[in-house]
Design an enzyme around this catalytic site. Structure first.
Site, short mmCIF file in Angstrom:
data_model
loop_
_atom_site.label_atom_id
_atom_site.label_comp_id
_atom_site.label_asym_id
_atom_site.label_seq_id
_atom_site.Cartn_x
_atom_site.Cartn_y
_atom_site.Cartn_z
CG ASP A 234 -1.95 -1.11 1.18
OD1 ASP A 234 -2.29 -1.55 0.07
OD2 ASP A 234 -2.40 -1.55 2.26
N GLY A 235 1.95 1.25 0.75
CA GLY A 235 2.82 2.41 0.80
C GLY A 235 3.47 2.70 -0.54
#
Length: 639
Positions: A234-235
């Site tokens: 996600d990052g």
């Protein structure tokens, strides 16, 4: 074409019953089948055999092959390849009561690549490969040409993609994950060239590498791609998203806390009126309508503040009094090639290789690289809400210098920020560092003084499930403790419902309602955490997510305030969060608000946020959500 009735191996005939073509071929590991080409796909049926039982092939009482007709739709087919002369393995029986024996025959072959859904997990896609053979070369080539002609009619399939691989994502399996799914893109003939055509894919070399590429790439180059793929967590997706939006998405900032927060009493609420607000003109009332902004009045908004936009607003024709939500302009200097938002052609894809992969789980229903790759090559599409987070101050003593970041899943303060900050000390532990850091932060049980202001939009969707809580303890419009859950899924009616007039030239706006129903209200107190969920954030540690009924594209943020409470109570909240079917919001110390914008001011100098898994320091910030700002290669989870 002439039909050869005497030789079923070479016969092919045109049909008049809605099918295009029919002939007998051999199917790998099955045997001779009658293959039919229909306008929507392929279907085949096993031919009769003297050794077949009535319901199909069997060996020692075990059913091996069903005689029922089988099919694959073009919508589930992503590649077709002619593989020339070679062996076809057939399954035959030596006698009616005998065992299965293999028979090999050489012939010309072609392979169909498609997908099937798992019977036990409907969201999981499985590779399906069917190899057909025929001894006549012309017959095989005719089938390949006919199938390809109909397969090319499938729209929305990507032809060229920009691929970024994070080699250290999760357990450091980024490159290995890409190698697993790369053949899928190769079979589908998707070009996965990199920026400037230097490499096949971009394997990032440092933090911010993908951001720099996306921020500096020209619109002309960007428009040559159908999308960008992130192989990571996600990052990493957040880094790529911010690289694209930071240099191209232009919208007025949401109001800073100082724009409207006056001298409130502690723990009180108040309705704030902006004296500069003017009544908005209605430009359209039907679903099919002209742009919200008059084409003769469109100007570059740039990074306007809320008060500056009030001046601009007088010269614009705007449908909604929620003025600061929906003005979006391209800041590119490339006048010949624009890149607008939302962009129907350009989509984001995520191949999960991170520690949590919440966005993939929420948008596809499975944390599986192959499933995500198949969503991409099949050209699936869904819109995703994006939150714009504006940091006005990094610390209490710093100057007011607005800095914009975007979030796609979640951003949180207090417990959430402390966990991500603590975990940075233990990166060598891999994904286990989050459990270790979370335990340390939980035992610390630190609370923070803060002030939060929330914009409540009392639309029809909210009025049925909202309740007004009296007294000073609860100063905002809150959702009930046990609301009926309507989870987001494939073909979600909530996400597909249009609430306002939307045009292709500006992004969808926030929910429209009467000005009297919009209130800026404040809550001040001691909080263990402050969180804003854009999506449900389902993951392996929280199977239902932080907010089970949050949607991918409904235009709302879910603001979760965890008031200071005893250690045991907070542990029970976290236990409910980790349990399937739990209700982590059903506590008196938990406040849940559905909103379109909010502001935050910390009373502490140490103000660390977790923004899509990345550290973000902000003493004072404001946030707003843009409905369906970007598109994903996904179709939603099968629930």
């Amino acid at each position: 074409m002439d039909t050869n009735e005497d030789s079923p191996h070479t016969g092919a005939r045109l049909e008049g019953d809605g099918s295009v073509l029919n002939s007998n071929l051999f199917l790998e590991h099955v045997g001779e089948v009658s293959l039919t080409l229909n306008f929507d796909g392929l279907s085949w049926k096993l031919l009769e055999s003297v050794h077949n039982e009535e319901d199909g092939l069997s060996c020692l009482g075990i059913k091996l092959i069903s005689k029922n007709e089988t099919e694959i739709k073009f919508s589930d087919m992503y590649a077709l390849e002619f593989i020339n002369w070679g062996l076809i393995h057939e399954s035959v029986l030596s006698n009616p009561g005998g065992c299965l024996m293999r028979h090999e025959t050489e012939m010309y072959r072609f392979t169909v690549h498609g997908v099937q859904r798992s019977k036990n997990r409907p969201s999981l896609l499985i590779l399906a490969v069917y190899t057909f053979g025929h001894k006549d070369l012309q017959t095989c080539q005719m089938w390949v040409n006919q199938i390809n002609a109909l397969l090319k009619m499938e729209t929305g399939r990507p032809q060229s993609l920009l691929v970024f691989v994070h080699p250290m994502s999760g357990k450091g399996n980024g490159c290995r994950t890409w190698q697993t799914v790369a053949p899928i893109f190769s079979h589908a003939k998707v070009k996965t060239k990199s920026w400037l055509g230097l490499l096949q894919v971009i394997v990032t070399q440092r933090a911010g590498h993908a951001f720099d590429v996306m921020a500096s790439i020209s619109n002309e180059e960007l428009n040559s791609y159908d999308g960008v793929i992130a192989v990571g967590g996600d990052g990493f997706f957040n880094e790529i998203l911010n690289g694209l939006l930071s240099s191209r998405h232009r919208a007025p900032y949401p109001p800073a806390p100082a724009d409207f927060v006056h001298s409130f009493g502690s723990n009180d609420s108040a309705l704030v009126h902006d004296q500069n607000e003017t009544d908005a003109e209605t430009s359209c009332r039907n679903e099919d309508c002209s742009p919200l902004l008059s084409s003769s009045k469109i100007v570059k908004a740039g990074n306007l503040t809320y008060l500056e936009f009030q001046e601009l607003k007088r010269d614009l024709v705007i449908e909604s009094p929620n003025s600061y939500f929906f003005c979006c302009f391209d800041n590119s200097t490339d006048q010949d090639s624009k890149f607008s938002f939302p962009n129907e052609q350009f989509r984001f894809g995520i191949i999960p290789a991170g520690s949590t992969d919440a966005i993939v789980i929420c948008s596809t229903g499975a944390r599986d690289p192959v499933t995500s790759a198949l969503h991409i090559v099949l050209g699936k599409r869904l819109r995703l809400d994006i939150a714009q987070v504006v940091r006005w101050k990094a610390t209490s003593t710093s100057k007011d210098e607005p800095f914009v970041r975007y979030a796609a899943s979640f951003f949180g303060y207090g417990f959430y920020g402390d966990v991500i900050a603590e975990s940075e000390k233990y990166r060598w532990m891999g994904p286990k560092r989050y459990d270790y850091a979370g335990t340390k932060v939980f035992l610390r049980h630190r609370s923070y003084e803060a002030e939060i202001a929330c914009l409540e939009v009392k639309s029809e969707k909210l009025s049925s499930s909202s309740e007004r809580l009296s007294g000073k303890r609860y100063g905002l419009w809150r959702l009930p403790k046990n609301p009926e859950r309507v989870v987001c899924r494939a073909n979600c009616s909530t996400c597909n419902t249009s609430r306002s007039c939307v045009s292709s030239s500006v992004p969808p706006e926030a929910p429209s309602s009467d000005p009297e129903e919009q209130r800026w209200l404040k809550s001040r107190g001691s909080f263990l955490s402050v969180g804003a969920a854009i999506i449900s954030c389902r993951n392996e540690r929280a199977p239902d997510g932080l907010v089970a009924d949050a949607h991918l594209s409904d235009g709302f943020l879910h603001l979760i305030l965890i008031k200071n409470c005893p250690h045991a109570s907070y542990l029970w909240h976290l236990t409910q969060l980790a349990r399937k079917g739990g209700n982590p919001l059903n506590f008196e110390f938990v406040e849940h608000y559905k909103t379109t914008a909010f502001t935050f001011t910390s009373s502490s100098d140490d103000s660390v946020w977790n923004l899509d898994g990345e550290l973000f320091q902000a003493h004072k910030l404001s946030a707003q959500v843009f409905r369906g700002l970007v598109n994903l290669f996904a179709s939603g989870p099968e629930v």
